[in-house]
Design a protein around this motif. Sequence first.
Motif, mmCIF file in Angstrom:
data_model
loop_
_atom_site.group_PDB
_atom_site.id
_atom_site.type_symbol
_atom_site.label_atom_id
_atom_site.label_comp_id
_atom_site.label_asym_id
_atom_site.label_seq_id
_atom_site.Cartn_x
_atom_site.Cartn_y
_atom_site.Cartn_z
ATOM 1 N N SER A 1 98.130 45.727 46.722
ATOM 2 C CA SER A 1 98.166 46.286 48.056
ATOM 3 C C SER A 1 97.559 45.350 49.281
ATOM 4 O O SER A 1 96.605 44.510 48.578
ATOM 5 C CB SER A 1 97.061 47.648 47.833
ATOM 6 N N PRO A 2 98.008 45.426 50.074
ATOM 7 C CA PRO A 2 97.762 44.066 51.452
ATOM 8 C C PRO A 2 96.024 44.166 51.694
ATOM 9 O O PRO A 2 95.666 43.507 52.176
ATOM 10 C CB PRO A 2 98.465 44.549 52.494
ATOM 11 N N GLY A 3 95.509 45.454 51.455
ATOM 12 C CA GLY A 3 94.188 45.860 51.987
ATOM 13 C C GLY A 3 93.321 45.675 50.751
ATOM 14 O O GLY A 3 91.793 45.786 50.835
ATOM 15 N N GLY A 4 93.524 45.077 49.672
ATOM 16 C CA GLY A 4 92.589 44.633 48.716
ATOM 17 C C GLY A 4 92.774 45.706 47.559
ATOM 18 O O GLY A 4 93.685 46.333 47.263
ATOM 19 N N GLU A 5 91.513 46.239 47.051
ATOM 20 C CA GLU A 5 91.399 47.366 46.069
ATOM 21 C C GLU A 5 91.622 48.607 46.768
ATOM 22 O O GLU A 5 91.446 49.012 48.011
ATOM 23 C CB GLU A 5 90.080 47.482 45.214
#
Length: 52
Positions: free
Chosen positions: A47-51
């Motif tokens: 995912s682009p936002g990290g976890e």
Amino acid sequence: MEYRGASPPPPMIDHFSILLSHGLLLLAFWRLLRRPELDDEPAPAPSPGGED
């Protein structure tokens, strides 16, 4: 009511047509199961936002 003709009427669907149609469906199902794409499950994209 009793049938009094020379021979009994033919069945609505004969056994050959049932066997043929079910045999073809079984063959198609078997060939779909043997495809190599079913064994390959790629990892999900990060995912682009990290976890999450």
